[in-house]
Design a protein around this motif. Sequence first.
Motif, PDB file in Angstrom:
ATOM      1  N   SER A 134      28.771 -28.319  -2.183  1.00 53.85           N
ATOM      2  CA  SER A 134      28.934 -29.591  -2.642  1.00 53.85           C
ATOM      3  C   SER A 134      28.339 -29.548  -4.103  1.00 53.85           C
ATOM      4  N   LEU A 135      28.942 -30.865  -4.856  1.00 54.07           N
ATOM      5  CA  LEU A 135      28.442 -30.844  -6.229  1.00 54.07           C
ATOM      6  C   LEU A 135      26.849 -30.972  -6.364  1.00 54.07           C
ATOM      7  N   LEU A 136      26.186 -31.876  -5.396  1.00 49.43           N
ATOM      8  CA  LEU A 136      24.764 -31.991  -5.612  1.00 49.43           C
ATOM      9  C   LEU A 136      24.181 -30.546  -4.948  1.00 49.43           C
ATOM     10  N   TYR A 137      24.572 -29.932  -4.248  1.00 52.76           N
ATOM     11  CA  TYR A 137      24.050 -28.625  -4.030  1.00 52.76           C
ATOM     12  C   TYR A 137      24.273 -27.698  -5.262  1.00 52.76           C
ATOM     13  N   ARG A 138      25.044 -27.605  -5.777  1.00 60.95           N
ATOM     14  CA  ARG A 138      25.291 -26.833  -7.149  1.00 60.95           C
ATOM     15  C   ARG A 138      24.570 -27.233  -8.241  1.00 60.95           C
ATOM     16  N   PHE A 139      24.134 -28.683  -8.235  1.00 59.69           N
ATOM     17  CA  PHE A 139      23.269 -29.177  -9.080  1.00 59.69           C
ATOM     18  C   PHE A 139      22.039 -28.815  -8.660  1.00 59.69           C
ATOM     19  N   VAL A 140      21.439 -28.898  -7.502  1.00 51.58           N
ATOM     20  CA  VAL A 140      20.041 -28.520  -7.336  1.00 51.58           C
ATOM     21  C   VAL A 140      19.697 -27.113  -7.475  1.00 51.58           C
ATOM     22  N   ILE A 221      19.041 -48.948 -13.404  1.00 54.08           N
ATOM     23  CA  ILE A 221      19.185 -47.519 -13.739  1.00 54.08           C
ATOM     24  C   ILE A 221      19.741 -46.773 -12.658  1.00 54.08           C
ATOM     25  N   ALA A 222      20.567 -46.093 -12.892  1.00 56.37           N
ATOM     26  CA  ALA A 222      21.215 -45.199 -11.841  1.00 56.37           C
ATOM     27  C   ALA A 222      21.343 -43.796 -12.393  1.00 56.37           C
ATOM     28  N   PHE A 223      21.048 -42.903 -11.436  1.00 58.75           N
ATOM     29  CA  PHE A 223      21.226 -41.488 -11.917  1.00 58.75           C
ATOM     30  C   PHE A 223      22.408 -40.962 -10.878  1.00 58.75           C
ATOM     31  N   MET A 224      23.289 -39.842 -11.740  1.00 61.88           N
ATOM     32  CA  MET A 224      24.371 -39.179 -10.824  1.00 61.88           C
ATOM     33  C   MET A 224      24.432 -37.708 -11.419  1.00 61.88           C
ATOM     34  N   VAL A 225      25.432 -36.913 -10.617  1.00 63.79           N
ATOM     35  CA  VAL A 225      25.814 -35.785 -11.166  1.00 63.79           C
ATOM     36  C   VAL A 225      27.419 -36.097 -11.376  1.00 63.79           C
ATOM     37  N   GLU A 226      27.822 -35.856 -12.708  1.00 61.65           N
ATOM     38  CA  GLU A 226      29.256 -36.317 -13.356  1.00 61.65           C
ATOM     39  C   GLU A 226      29.918 -35.403 -12.711  1.00 61.65           C
ATOM     40  N   SER A 227      31.246 -35.875 -12.245  1.00 61.50           N
ATOM     41  CA  SER A 227      32.277 -35.010 -11.755  1.00 61.50           C
ATOM     42  C   SER A 227      33.301 -34.505 -12.877  1.00 61.50           C
ATOM     43  N   GLN A 228      33.736 -33.310 -12.822  1.00 62.91           N
ATOM     44  CA  GLN A 228      34.384 -33.145 -14.046  1.00 62.91           C
ATOM     45  C   GLN A 228      35.884 -32.508 -13.471  1.00 62.91           C
ATOM     46  N   SER A 229      36.258 -32.435 -12.182  1.00 58.64           N
ATOM     47  CA  SER A 229      37.393 -31.954 -11.678  1.00 58.64           C
ATOM     48  C   SER A 229      37.927 -32.824 -10.537  1.00 58.64           C
ATOM     49  N   ASP A 230      39.257 -32.833 -10.255  1.00 56.61           N
ATOM     50  CA  ASP A 230      39.644 -33.652  -9.031  1.00 56.61           C
ATOM     51  C   ASP A 230      39.096 -33.338  -7.824  1.00 56.61           C
ATOM     52  N   GLU A 231      38.604 -32.130  -7.587  1.00 53.30           N
ATOM     53  CA  GLU A 231      38.034 -31.482  -6.255  1.00 53.30           C
ATOM     54  C   GLU A 231      36.831 -32.194  -6.181  1.00 53.30           C
ATOM     55  N   GLU A 232      35.909 -32.958  -7.291  1.00 51.02           N
ATOM     56  CA  GLU A 232      34.530 -33.244  -7.271  1.00 51.02           C
ATOM     57  C   GLU A 232      34.583 -34.721  -7.056  1.00 51.02           C
ATOM     58  N   LEU A 233      35.701 -35.456  -6.974  1.00 50.08           N
ATOM     59  CA  LEU A 233      35.873 -36.683  -7.162  1.00 50.08           C
ATOM     60  C   LEU A 233      36.062 -37.120  -5.467  1.00 50.08           C
ATOM     61  N   PRO A 234      35.618 -38.461  -5.217  1.00 52.30           N
ATOM     62  CA  PRO A 234      35.157 -39.611  -6.135  1.00 52.30           C
ATOM     63  C   PRO A 234      33.909 -39.356  -6.340  1.00 52.30           C
ATOM     64  N   GLU A 235      33.194 -39.774  -7.413  1.00 52.22           N
ATOM     65  CA  GLU A 235      31.661 -39.652  -7.633  1.00 52.22           C
ATOM     66  C   GLU A 235      30.814 -40.648  -6.737  1.00 52.22           C
ATOM     67  N   ARG A 236      29.814 -40.122  -6.709  1.00 45.91           N
ATOM     68  CA  ARG A 236      28.614 -40.980  -5.950  1.00 45.91           C
ATOM     69  C   ARG A 236      27.315 -40.937  -6.503  1.00 45.91           C
ATOM     70  N   LEU A 237      26.506 -42.033  -6.668  1.00 48.05           N
ATOM     71  CA  LEU A 237      25.349 -42.106  -7.260  1.00 48.05           C
ATOM     72  C   LEU A 237      24.222 -41.309  -6.537  1.00 48.05           C
ATOM     73  N   LEU A 238      23.576 -40.729  -7.256  1.00 45.23           N
ATOM     74  CA  LEU A 238      22.465 -40.017  -6.574  1.00 45.23           C
ATOM     75  C   LEU A 238      21.345 -41.173  -5.888  1.00 45.23           C
ATOM     76  N   GLY A 239      21.093 -41.986  -6.963  1.00 46.39           N
ATOM     77  CA  GLY A 239      20.233 -43.133  -6.447  1.00 46.39           C
ATOM     78  C   GLY A 239      20.241 -44.256  -7.631  1.00 46.39           C
ATOM     79  N   ALA A 240      19.471 -45.314  -7.469  1.00 46.01           N
ATOM     80  CA  ALA A 240      19.552 -46.494  -8.323  1.00 46.01           C
ATOM     81  C   ALA A 240      18.279 -47.192  -8.051  1.00 46.01           C
ATOM     82  N   ILE A 241      17.747 -48.041  -9.131  1.00 47.36           N
ATOM     83  CA  ILE A 241      16.563 -48.636  -9.040  1.00 47.36           C
ATOM     84  C   ILE A 241      16.470 -49.716  -9.972  1.00 47.36           C
TER      85      ILE A 241
END
Length: 297
Positions: A134-140, A221-241
């Motif tokens: 997943s996008l998050l796994y690749r980011f971590v 404030i929210a944090f996320m990993v930006e999607s940059q291809s169709d396969e990574e959509l839709p985006e989801r927030l990691l978290g917000a506060i």
Amino acid sequence: MSGDRKVQDWKEQVRKSGPLREVNPDKGVDGWSSPVGDVFSVRGADYFSKRQKIPSGEWMMKPLGMDWLRSSARLDHVLARPDNRAMATLRRAQGEGRALKAFVFAVNLQVPGREQQHSAVFYYATEDPIPPGSLLYRFVHGDDAFRNSRFKLLNRIVKGPWIVRATVGNHAACLMGKALTCRYHKGDNYLEIDVDIGSSALASAIVHLALGYVTSVSVDIAFMVESQSDEELPERLLGAIRIHQIEMSSALYVDPSPINNADKTLGGGGFEWRKRGRGLRGHGSGKVEDEEHLPTY
């Protein structure tokens, strides 16, 4: 006690401790809360063809809260410190055979100053496994170049004077790794991102202007990993506060050197964070009666 309740216990302990308390999301002050996810917009499934954004919806990770800290030097890699309250609480739970699958995500916004450095540290956690590939796994598990190209902060001014709205921007988004120096610290069960506000003269000036009005500003404030291809959509927030009109004086002082010996620190006049309303208590005896009374922030 059910397994779900046990898992919840360590999270609740973190949420209810610390220098800033959890407050009412509509009228609280000098604290933090959880805003609804739909206040942000993210890239939808058709974004690259239709440029459509959608409400952000549920986050991937729930907030554990935030720490508002000050020190004589910049605080780096706070999750590795033995006095960090979030990780100390998690370690105790895991020592009891609980929360074994927990993963903590933290963002440490480091604000430089002439005499003191400040850190706003935001904590999030999940018990759900991060899906491999997943996008998050690749980011971590990715390298810093990949992380810098994807790590994004979104903000929304909930309350504040026009000068803050005009300077900081409302509903603004920024790829933090492109604009500022970000340092990534990965552990077995966590990822921490230290964002050096001082690495940009413009960002530093904007943040210090905002701090001048901090007692009258509430911001999401929210944090996320930006999607940059169709396969990574839709985006989801990691978290917000949501941060509510915090006081500069609410920042808890932390020794810049990690505490390696709890007994020595307590005996040398170290601090203990008690539940809000009881404040800080000095220690001189050097006696540690149980783990919950170790000096944690």
